[in-house]
Design a protein around this motif. Sequence first.
Motif, PDB file in Angstrom:
ATOM      1  N   ILE A  75       1.367  -1.271  -0.051  1.00  0.00           N
ATOM      2  CA  ILE A  75       0.295  -0.368  -0.099  1.00  0.00           C
ATOM      3  C   ILE A  75       1.156   1.276   0.319  1.00  0.00           C
ATOM      4  N   ASP A  76       0.996   2.073  -0.931  1.00  0.00           N
ATOM      5  CA  ASP A  76       1.233   3.341  -1.308  1.00  0.00           C
ATOM      6  C   ASP A  76       1.319   4.635  -0.461  1.00  0.00           C
ATOM      7  N   ASP A  77       1.442   5.040  -0.281  1.00  0.00           N
ATOM      8  CA  ASP A  77       1.469   6.441   0.152  1.00  0.00           C
ATOM      9  C   ASP A  77       0.837   6.894   1.763  1.00  0.00           C
ATOM     10  N   PHE A  78       0.748   5.759   2.270  1.00  0.00           N
ATOM     11  CA  PHE A  78       0.117   5.667   3.472  1.00  0.00           C
ATOM     12  C   PHE A  78      -0.024   6.634   4.182  1.00  0.00           C
ATOM     13  N   ALA A 102       9.915   3.059   4.101  1.00  0.00           N
ATOM     14  CA  ALA A 102       9.916   4.518   3.972  1.00  0.00           C
ATOM     15  C   ALA A 102      10.448   5.156   2.145  1.00  0.00           C
ATOM     16  N   GLU A 103       9.282   6.103   1.900  1.00  0.00           N
ATOM     17  CA  GLU A 103       9.956   7.025   0.922  1.00  0.00           C
ATOM     18  C   GLU A 103      10.545   8.125   0.762  1.00  0.00           C
ATOM     19  N   GLY A 104      11.343   8.881   0.083  1.00  0.00           N
ATOM     20  CA  GLY A 104      11.220   9.442   0.594  1.00  0.00           C
ATOM     21  C   GLY A 104      12.879  10.379   1.538  1.00  0.00           C
TER      22      GLY A 104
HETATM   23 MG    MG Z   1       4.699   6.375  -2.572  1.00  0.00          MG
END
Ligand code: MG
Length: 287
Positions: free
Chosen positions: A178-181, A235-237
């Motif tokens: 699940i992306d951008d959670f 974690a992205e970013g």
């Molecule tokens: Mg994302």
Amino acid sequence: QAKADGRNVYRFYHDELNKASIDKFNLLQLMRKALKNNEFQLYYQPKLQLSDQRVIGAEALLRWPQADGSMISPDEFIPLAESSGLIVEIGQWVLQQACLACSRWQQQGYDLTIAVNLSTVQFRDGKLEQQVQQALTAAALPAHSLEMELTESLLIGEGDNIAQQLSALHQLGIRISIDDFGTGYSNLGYLRRFNASRLKIDKSFILSLCLSERDEPLVRAIIQMSKSLGLKTVAEGIEDSATAAQLALLGCDEGQGFYWAKPLPETDFLGYVSAELMNEARTTKPD
Ligand code: MG
Ligand code: C2E
Ligand code: MG
Ligand code: MG
């Protein structure tokens, strides 16, 4: 005088509206042409295991290079690709290319996985499972090497149809994230319902993790919750070493971000991976 002004205002809006819809029409035509002429490219951003900062895979990100050397960002053309339905064909191309790339890496001896972003529109015609199977077979890539990222906000209001198809994909061995959670309703039920095994914390919470006192408790809570549900947290970013260290301390499993690398063309990605491996070999070599 007032009347004339009113007409000008009207004409202004009229022209602007017209311009906007013509631009959309042109953009759609250009996208169709780009797909036909093989102009799209995939870039690959390294994903690392946070405990030892080892590269474990990549996220494939779509790029649309322009004749003048600039790049149209996916945030600018994916929405129109979704509303027009063209994302179905684009998404199929992405799946095929991403599987082929990951298979090439594995043949070169790199034990890497590939994550692909999926739009919920790609589930509408019910042919996704078949397309995924074909992409895997054509690339001779094992299903467990492929991960699918679905944005939380796109899943809101989506029903059993998608859940069933994801369950079939899960059965094949494909991993679902699940992306951008944290940006949608952050509904925990979604995680079970859509067979997710990974939860990706949106970069809006990670970019300011070490700067804003509000983000830390939130990120900590997401990681704890994810752990207690038996999921991996990503974690992205991640843009600096302090954030990477903080996330590792909080128990986050994996990460990606400009701190290590931006999304890269395949050759540069492989350059990055081999340099990292050489580094690792140097630092772990017994003396
Ligand atoms: Mg994302
Ligand atoms: P996403 O899946 O959440 O991808 C992560 C985005 O964060 C990427 O933006 C990536 O370049 C950016 N990013 C990664 N690390 C950092 C960092 O340290 N700092 C900052 N500021 N940004 C970072 P990108 O490549 O512009 O893609 C935007 C979105 O477009 C993606 O968000 C995804 O939702 C969508 N997208 C990209 N490729 C595809 C595709 O093939 N199919 C579909 N359906 N959507 C795609
Ligand atoms: Mg993603
Ligand atoms: Mg996103």
